[in-house]
Design a protein around this motif. Structure first.
Motif, PDB file in Angstrom:
ATOM      1  N   ALA A 188     -18.535   4.437   3.183  1.00  8.34           N
ATOM      2  CA  ALA A 188     -18.542   5.281   4.187  1.00  8.34           C
ATOM      3  C   ALA A 188     -17.402   6.466   4.002  1.00  8.34           C
ATOM      4  CB  ALA A 188     -18.097   4.558   5.666  1.00  8.34           C
ATOM      5  N   ASP A 189     -17.821   7.541   4.220  1.00 10.10           N
ATOM      6  CA  ASP A 189     -16.975   8.920   3.978  1.00 10.10           C
ATOM      7  C   ASP A 189     -17.712  10.159   4.239  1.00 10.10           C
ATOM      8  OD1 ASP A 189     -14.828  10.438   3.390  1.00 10.10           O
ATOM      9  OD2 ASP A 189     -14.949  10.290   1.323  1.00 10.10           O
ATOM     10  N   HIS A 190     -17.138  11.196   4.508  1.00  7.04           N
ATOM     11  CA  HIS A 190     -17.881  12.390   4.711  1.00  7.04           C
ATOM     12  C   HIS A 190     -18.570  12.094   6.319  1.00  7.04           C
ATOM     13  CE1 HIS A 190     -16.569  14.114   1.127  1.00  7.04           C
ATOM     14  NE2 HIS A 190     -17.114  13.079   0.386  1.00  7.04           N
ATOM     15  N   LEU A 191     -18.111  11.569   7.101  1.00 10.92           N
ATOM     16  CA  LEU A 191     -18.746  11.027   8.401  1.00 10.92           C
ATOM     17  C   LEU A 191     -19.077  12.147   9.273  1.00 10.92           C
ATOM     18  CD1 LEU A 191     -17.408   7.472   8.976  1.00 10.92           C
ATOM     19  CD2 LEU A 191     -19.471   8.015   7.815  1.00 10.92           C
ATOM     20  N   ASP A 192     -18.240  13.230   8.961  1.00 14.83           N
ATOM     21  CA  ASP A 192     -18.464  14.386   9.548  1.00 14.83           C
ATOM     22  C   ASP A 192     -19.684  15.165   9.429  1.00 14.83           C
ATOM     23  OD1 ASP A 192     -17.231  14.906   7.104  1.00 14.83           O
ATOM     24  OD2 ASP A 192     -16.833  17.173   7.602  1.00 14.83           O
ATOM     25  N   HIS A 193     -20.339  14.915   8.444  1.00 10.86           N
ATOM     26  CA  HIS A 193     -21.668  15.392   7.948  1.00 10.86           C
ATOM     27  C   HIS A 193     -22.676  14.298   8.387  1.00 10.86           C
ATOM     28  CE1 HIS A 193     -24.878  17.195   5.849  1.00 10.86           C
ATOM     29  NE2 HIS A 193     -25.222  16.098   5.225  1.00 10.86           N
ATOM     30  N   TYR A 194     -22.544  12.979   7.869  1.00  7.46           N
ATOM     31  CA  TYR A 194     -23.440  12.022   7.809  1.00  7.46           C
ATOM     32  C   TYR A 194     -23.533  11.164   9.431  1.00  7.46           C
ATOM     33  CZ  TYR A 194     -24.248  12.139   3.077  1.00  7.46           C
ATOM     34  OH  TYR A 194     -24.561  12.870   1.850  1.00  7.46           O
ATOM     35  N   GLY A 195     -22.406  10.996  10.078  1.00  5.48           N
ATOM     36  CA  GLY A 195     -22.265  10.651  11.363  1.00  5.48           C
ATOM     37  C   GLY A 195     -21.974   8.946  11.105  1.00  5.48           C
ATOM     38  N   THR A 196     -22.901   8.214  10.428  1.00  2.67           N
ATOM     39  CA  THR A 196     -22.606   6.740  10.328  1.00  2.67           C
ATOM     40  C   THR A 196     -22.762   6.286   8.935  1.00  2.67           C
ATOM     41  OG1 THR A 196     -24.910   6.518  10.299  1.00  2.67           O
ATOM     42  CG2 THR A 196     -23.918   6.324  12.406  1.00  2.67           C
ATOM     43  N   ALA A 197     -21.939   5.178   8.631  1.00  2.17           N
ATOM     44  CA  ALA A 197     -22.229   4.661   7.037  1.00  2.17           C
ATOM     45  C   ALA A 197     -23.578   4.413   6.823  1.00  2.17           C
ATOM     46  CB  ALA A 197     -21.176   3.244   7.365  1.00  2.17           C
ATOM     47  N   GLU A 198     -24.479   3.976   7.624  1.00  4.04           N
ATOM     48  CA  GLU A 198     -25.649   3.788   7.294  1.00  4.04           C
ATOM     49  C   GLU A 198     -26.474   4.985   6.764  1.00  4.04           C
ATOM     50  OE1 GLU A 198     -24.079   0.687   9.627  1.00  4.04           O
ATOM     51  OE2 GLU A 198     -24.327   2.803  10.215  1.00  4.04           O
ATOM     52  N   ALA A 199     -26.261   5.995   7.469  1.00  4.61           N
ATOM     53  CA  ALA A 199     -26.672   7.535   6.906  1.00  4.61           C
ATOM     54  C   ALA A 199     -26.240   7.818   5.409  1.00  4.61           C
ATOM     55  CB  ALA A 199     -26.440   8.432   7.978  1.00  4.61           C
ATOM     56  N   HIS A 362       6.777   5.886  -6.364  1.00  5.39           N
ATOM     57  CA  HIS A 362       6.966   6.455  -5.133  1.00  5.39           C
ATOM     58  C   HIS A 362       5.708   7.783  -5.053  1.00  5.39           C
ATOM     59  CE1 HIS A 362      10.944   5.245  -5.548  1.00  5.39           C
ATOM     60  NE2 HIS A 362      11.075   5.682  -6.762  1.00  5.39           N
ATOM     61  N   VAL A 363       5.396   7.884  -3.767  1.00 10.19           N
ATOM     62  CA  VAL A 363       4.180   8.571  -3.526  1.00 10.19           C
ATOM     63  C   VAL A 363       4.192   9.689  -2.450  1.00 10.19           C
ATOM     64  CG1 VAL A 363       3.179   6.956  -1.975  1.00 10.19           C
ATOM     65  CG2 VAL A 363       1.671   8.586  -3.030  1.00 10.19           C
ATOM     66  N   LEU A 364       3.935  10.876  -2.767  1.00  2.00           N
ATOM     67  CA  LEU A 364       3.798  12.022  -1.582  1.00  2.00           C
ATOM     68  C   LEU A 364       2.372  11.879  -1.444  1.00  2.00           C
ATOM     69  CD1 LEU A 364       5.168  13.926  -0.126  1.00  2.00           C
ATOM     70  CD2 LEU A 364       5.007  15.703  -2.018  1.00  2.00           C
ATOM     71  N   PHE A 365       2.037  11.645   0.033  1.00  2.00           N
ATOM     72  CA  PHE A 365       0.733  11.770   0.134  1.00  2.00           C
ATOM     73  C   PHE A 365       0.374  12.603   1.534  1.00  2.00           C
ATOM     74  CE2 PHE A 365      -2.808   9.873   3.301  1.00  2.00           C
ATOM     75  CZ  PHE A 365      -3.894  10.306   2.142  1.00  2.00           C
ATOM     76  N   GLN A 366      -0.776  13.575   1.200  1.00  2.00           N
ATOM     77  CA  GLN A 366      -1.232  14.394   2.245  1.00  2.00           C
ATOM     78  C   GLN A 366      -2.609  13.904   2.512  1.00  2.00           C
ATOM     79  OE1 GLN A 366      -2.379  18.330   0.611  1.00  2.00           O
ATOM     80  NE2 GLN A 366      -1.287  19.294   2.450  1.00  2.00           N
ATOM     81  N   PRO A 367      -2.588  13.637   3.774  1.00  2.00           N
ATOM     82  CA  PRO A 367      -4.284  13.171   4.397  1.00  2.00           C
ATOM     83  C   PRO A 367      -5.118  14.420   4.469  1.00  2.00           C
ATOM     84  CG  PRO A 367      -2.262  12.277   5.937  1.00  2.00           C
ATOM     85  CD  PRO A 367      -1.854  13.223   4.766  1.00  2.00           C
ATOM     86  N   HIS A 368      -6.379  14.234   4.069  1.00  2.00           N
ATOM     87  CA  HIS A 368      -7.123  15.516   4.081  1.00  2.00           C
ATOM     88  C   HIS A 368      -8.437  15.299   5.152  1.00  2.00           C
ATOM     89  CE1 HIS A 368     -10.592  17.666   2.099  1.00  2.00           C
ATOM     90  NE2 HIS A 368      -9.841  18.516   1.821  1.00  2.00           N
ATOM     91  N   LEU A 369      -8.340  16.244   5.928  1.00  2.00           N
ATOM     92  CA  LEU A 369      -9.299  16.230   6.958  1.00  2.00           C
ATOM     93  C   LEU A 369      -9.072  15.487   8.362  1.00  2.00           C
ATOM     94  CD1 LEU A 369     -12.865  16.104   5.406  1.00  2.00           C
ATOM     95  CD2 LEU A 369     -11.424  18.094   6.014  1.00  2.00           C
ATOM     96  N   PHE A 370      -9.036  16.059   9.330  1.00  2.00           N
ATOM     97  CA  PHE A 370      -8.754  15.233  10.684  1.00  2.00           C
ATOM     98  C   PHE A 370      -9.533  14.005  10.761  1.00  2.00           C
ATOM     99  CE2 PHE A 370      -6.864  19.325  11.267  1.00  2.00           C
ATOM    100  CZ  PHE A 370      -5.499  18.814  11.814  1.00  2.00           C
ATOM    101  N   SER A 371     -10.968  14.518  10.519  1.00  2.19           N
ATOM    102  CA  SER A 371     -11.965  13.099  10.805  1.00  2.19           C
ATOM    103  C   SER A 371     -11.780  11.986   9.829  1.00  2.19           C
ATOM    104  CB  SER A 371     -13.594  13.971  10.496  1.00  2.19           C
ATOM    105  OG  SER A 371     -13.623  14.478   9.461  1.00  2.19           O
ATOM    106  N   ARG A 372     -11.402  12.418   8.602  1.00  2.75           N
ATOM    107  CA  ARG A 372     -11.097  11.343   7.681  1.00  2.75           C
ATOM    108  C   ARG A 372      -9.891  10.319   8.093  1.00  2.75           C
ATOM    109  NH1 ARG A 372     -11.459  13.760   2.846  1.00  2.75           N
ATOM    110  NH2 ARG A 372     -13.565  13.305   2.432  1.00  2.75           N
ATOM    111  N   THR A 373      -8.845  10.973   8.455  1.00  2.00           N
ATOM    112  CA  THR A 373      -7.819  10.457   8.806  1.00  2.00           C
ATOM    113  C   THR A 373      -8.006   9.549  10.090  1.00  2.00           C
ATOM    114  OG1 THR A 373      -6.264  12.316   8.207  1.00  2.00           O
ATOM    115  CG2 THR A 373      -5.191  10.764   9.591  1.00  2.00           C
ATOM    116  N   ARG A 374      -9.005  10.191  11.038  1.00  6.30           N
ATOM    117  CA  ARG A 374      -9.204   9.240  12.294  1.00  6.30           C
ATOM    118  C   ARG A 374      -9.891   8.112  11.957  1.00  6.30           C
ATOM    119  NH1 ARG A 374     -13.488  12.241  15.248  1.00  6.30           N
ATOM    120  NH2 ARG A 374     -14.678  11.395  13.702  1.00  6.30           N
TER     121      ARG A 374
END
Length: 464
Positions: A188-199, A362-374
């Motif tokens: 499941a990823d890019h749910l801003d486009h697909y909507g659901t994991a099934e899609a 040690h890691v410096l992490f930047q989340p990408h996209l609000f929808s993916r972070t949610r």
């Protein structure tokens, strides 16, 4: 099914966002095919000068007048209403194609190897291209990153094999017509486009269904989504050749005894009736052994002997922003990785652990996209907790507007390791104060976190 376009019918082609890695790849291939190419980007990037030297007419800054007398306009998914050139193309009724449709036209007539997957497609595509070039087959390729062993991210070769990274993020990979399809994994990823994991899963099923009779589908047996796709296609399309790879006993090509030897990473490879070989890579991590096994399967299908394939894979030295070494200062190595999904972050940090040995990570992490972070904030925190220190920057919004209640604090507050929220300005000094000789620092994410690498190295040098 999308309409299939041939390159001659496109006439003069203008590309919007021509400086982007995906669109510039299309421009390079079209120029090499003899197409009259022009294009515009908002920024004056080095790649624009490279394309101009190849014969493209390039503009910086969008203006309707830049279209001139073009016949076809090629766009990426980020181009929307309000772009003056896009609006003008629509007003004039010009043919408008997605980047993937333009690339599909440029690949027409070749034997197309399309590599898809939620993770690993850039590295796997790169491995295949390097392997085939090393064996003297002179493949054409279009990849979503620059590759050290290739020099560029796209090139028209002299052979008839075209290797392309197939992006699933907006389902545009359905515009290709592959003869060989690789699916590294499905999550499941890019749910801003697909909507659901099934899609998401259904889209990959449609991608595999594009293969012609006797086409080859290569799937990872270790990934539940990819394995399920292989099982389904074997049932629905007995005319296809379906091969699997992985550490699983169920794999047709099985990886065993993975181990590190200095900066090299390798394993044994078993397949068929008692046939075996070995993989020896310059890139770390079990995930890269899996990527190489997929490439190996493609190599054999393209006519390589097993030894030719493995020697070519051993020559691969990595793709840009895929566990890329940015430098070393004060005895601390700094790496950069494009990982932006929890599975990718976990794989990158496992590889970092293997490379660091007795040192800390040690890691410096930047989340990408609000929808993916949610969707994945807790999974991100779990993955990042493999590091000794995890600093989390503000979310990189890319194409999205903020979502109520969705901030980097969701990730930082759920960490089970040292660290927490950080700023781009303050993170380099914080990391330099924590790291000691033998440690490893990683910048991780698909946004502008990559720009922190030089600042971290400078801070480390200052402390040293």
């Amino acid at each position: 099914m999308q309409q299939k376009h041939s390159l001659p019918e496109l006439g003069r082609v203008h590309l919007l966002g021509i400086g982007g890695v995906g669109v510039s790849a299309v421009a390079r291939i079209m120029l090499a095919r003899g197409v009259q190419v022009s294009g515009t980007d908002a920024k004056d990037l080095p790649v624009l000068r490279e394309l101009a030297q190849l014969g493209a007419r390039v503009h910086v800054g969008y203006d309707a007048g830049n279209l001139g007398d073009v016949d076809t306009v090629v766009i990426s998914s980020v181009v929307k209403d309000g772009n003056p050139e896009y609006d003008e193309a629509r007003r004039r009724g010009l043919r408008i194609l997605h980047r993937s449709e333009g690339l599909a036209a440029a690949m027409d007539g070749d034997l197309v190897v399309a590599v898809a997957g939620t993770h690993g497609k850039t590295t796997t595509t790169s491995l295949i291209a390097v392997m085939l070039r090393h064996a003297g087959l002179s493949p054409s390729f279009a990849i979503g990153a620059n590759v050290a062993g290739l020099g560029v991210n796209a090139e028209l070769g002299e052979g008839r094999i075209f290797v392309a990274e197939a992006d699933e993020s907006d389902a545009s990979f359905l515009n290709y017509r592959p003869d060989v399809a690789v699916v590294t994994n499905i999550e499941a990823d890019h749910l801003d486009h697909y909507g659901t994991a099934e899609a998401v899963h259904e889209s990959f099923h449609r991608f595999a269904g594009l293969l012609p009779e006797d086409g080859l589908l290569v799937c990872c047996a270790d990934d539940p989504g990819s394995h399920a796709l292989a099982t389904r296609m074997r049932r629905e399309r007995p005319d296809l050749r379906v091969q699997t790879y992985g550490f699983s006993d169920a794999a047709d090509r099985r990886l065993v005894d993975a181990s590190a030897d200095g900066l090299r990473y390798g394993c044994d490879l078993e397949w068929g009736s008692g046939e075996e070989g070995s993989l020896d890579l310059a890139v770390p991590g079990d995930h890269n052994l899996l990527n190489a096994a997929a490439a190996f399967a493609v190599g054999l299908d393209c006519g390589l002997e097993p030894g030719e394939a493995t020697r070519g894979l051993a020559a691969f030295s990595g793709a840009a922003r895929r566990f890329e070494l940015r430098g070393e200062a004060g005895g601390v190595r700094v790496y950069d990785d494009y990982a932006h999904h929890p599975t990718e972050v976990l794989a990158a940090l496992r590889a970092a652990r293997a490379v660091a040995g007795e040192g800390r990570v040690h890691v410096l992490f930047q989340p990408h996209l609000f929808s993916r972070t949610r969707e994945f904030w807790r999974a991100f925190a779990d993955a990042l907790s493999l590091a000794d220190t995890a600093l989390v920057l503000d979310i990189y919004p890319a194409r999205e507007e903020p979502l109520p209640g969705v901030t980097s604090a969701l990730v930082a507050d759920a960490l089970n390791t040292a660290g927490g929220l950080a700023t781009a300005a303050g993170a380099p000094e914080r990391l330099a104060g924590i790291a000691r000789p033998g440690d490893l620092v990683m910048t991780v994410g698909a946004g502008d976190v990559t720009e922190a690498g030089p600042a971290i190295l400078a801070a480390l040098a200052g402390r040293a």
